[in-house]
Motif scaffolding. Structure first.
Motif, PDB file in Angstrom:
ATOM      1  N   ARG A  49     102.090  55.084  21.089  1.00  0.00           N
ATOM      2  CA  ARG A  49     101.211  56.252  21.110  1.00  0.00           C
ATOM      3  C   ARG A  49      99.742  55.880  20.904  1.00  0.00           C
ATOM      4  NH1 ARG A  49     105.603  58.458  18.071  1.00  0.00           N
ATOM      5  NH2 ARG A  49     106.538  60.262  19.072  1.00  0.00           N
ATOM      6  N   CYS A  52      98.749  64.121  15.080  1.00  0.00           N
ATOM      7  CA  CYS A  52      98.702  62.899  14.282  1.00  0.00           C
ATOM      8  C   CYS A  52      97.238  62.519  14.085  1.00  0.00           C
ATOM      9  CB  CYS A  52      99.444  61.802  15.036  1.00  0.00           C
ATOM     10  SG  CYS A  52      99.224  60.145  14.365  1.00  0.00           S
ATOM     11  N   CYS A 104      96.746  58.814  16.178  1.00  0.00           N
ATOM     12  CA  CYS A 104      96.770  58.739  17.645  1.00  0.00           C
ATOM     13  C   CYS A 104      96.342  60.051  18.291  1.00  0.00           C
ATOM     14  CB  CYS A 104      98.157  58.336  18.145  1.00  0.00           C
ATOM     15  SG  CYS A 104      99.404  59.628  17.975  1.00  0.00           S
ATOM     16  N   HIS A 139     102.189  59.993  12.665  1.00  0.00           N
ATOM     17  CA  HIS A 139     103.543  59.546  12.993  1.00  0.00           C
ATOM     18  C   HIS A 139     103.890  58.366  12.072  1.00  0.00           C
ATOM     19  CE1 HIS A 139     102.257  61.227  17.010  1.00  0.00           C
ATOM     20  NE2 HIS A 139     103.392  61.866  16.802  1.00  0.00           N
ATOM     21  N   CYS A 149     102.516  55.103  13.555  1.00  0.00           N
ATOM     22  CA  CYS A 149     101.052  55.043  13.486  1.00  0.00           C
ATOM     23  C   CYS A 149     100.615  54.759  12.040  1.00  0.00           C
ATOM     24  CB  CYS A 149     100.433  56.353  13.967  1.00  0.00           C
ATOM     25  SG  CYS A 149     100.786  56.734  15.697  1.00  0.00           S
TER      26      CYS A 149
HETATM   27 ZN   LIG Z   1     100.434  59.015  15.977  1.00  0.00          ZN
END
Ligand SMILES: [Zn+2]
Length: 260
Positions: free
Chosen positions: A74, A117, A120, A148, A151
């Motif tokens: 992502r 998020c 990202c 996430h 992430c």
């Molecule tokens: Zn993310």
């Protein structure tokens, strides 16, 4: 209302419906022609970046800093700064270089209201991962909105700002949170953690490292509680005991997991 009026209304409704259908078809046509914007939340598993980029291919790979952990899928559409770090979604970009210590207020709002998020910029799923310090495991609060899991793990391992600021970092994975205004800013109250991942120096932290960082943070908390009341100290005791249950398992434990 006579029959003629009803007829006009019916015709108008039909015309509006046809116009809306035409507009939707046109939008779908153009959507197929042009790629989705980098942080578009629409699409399939993995979000817009994953939909556009085949697995293992990175738009930013050539510009990325050598030695960084593998970039989550992502995050592969994010821009890269002059040092080779991917620029997170939340970062304020007034000048040429992004400022990682300051949140862009519009993006912060998008993270809160549209559940994006903060790293990202894509839509969050059922799990929300916060990158916090050891102290925040006691208070269960975060100054940053969630990301996430992948992430957040990348940020905890690779972000030099996080490492410099908090040392041992913790990825706190919960299903929900609440945000509230506090002292002119936003604070995020995290629900019970379903998973926790501790990091130091770009790798998983062991129990001793976590305990050491944790104990360094405690005196300031206890000083504040003592200044309030004896009840506040008792409450803090409970919160600290609860937080220690998130520590990594003892090295001697038979079930020690060593995921990335
Ligand atoms: Zn993310």
């Amino acid at each position: 209302m006579n029959v003629d009026t009803l007829g006009y209304l019916g015709t108008a409704t039909l015309a509006l419906g046809c116009a809306a259908w035409t507009a939707i078809r046109a939008a779908q046509h153009f959507d197929r022609l042009f790629p989705a914007p980098a942080n578009d939340a629409s699409g399939f598993h993995g979000g817009a970046a994953a939909a556009r980029l085949p697995h293992g291919v990175s738009m930013t790979a050539s510009a990325l800093r050598h030695g960084l952990p593998e970039l989550p899928q992502r995050m592969r559409a994010l821009p890269v700064d002059s040092r080779g770090y991917p620029v997170p979604y939340f970062a304020q970009r007034d000048g040429c270089e992004p400022d990682y210590r300051r949140c862009d207020s519009e993006k912060l709002a998008a993270c809160v209201y549209y559940k994006r998020c903060c790293i990202c910029g894509e839509q969050l799923g059922q799990y929300k991962a916060f990158v916090i310090d050891a102290l925040s495991a006691v208070t269960r609060t975060s100054s940053m909105p969630p990301a996430h899991i992948e992430c957040a793990k990348f940020a905890a391992k690779a972000c030099p700002v996080i490492e410099k600021r908090i040392g041992v970092s913790l990825v706190w994975v919960a299903r929900s949170y609440e945000s509230e205004q506090l002292d002119g800013g936003l604070i995020f109250r995290m629900a019970e953690a379903e998973q926790t991942f501790w990091y130091i120096d770009g790798r998983r932290a062991n129990r001793d490292e976590v305990r050491s960082s944790f104990e360094d943070s405690l005196p300031a908390l206890y000083d504040a509680a003592c200044a309030k009341s004896a009840a506040a100290v008792l409450e803090l005791d409970t919160m600290v005991a609860r937080a220690t249950r998130c520590f990594p398992p003892h090295a001697a434990a038979a079930f020690v997991e060593q995921p990335v």
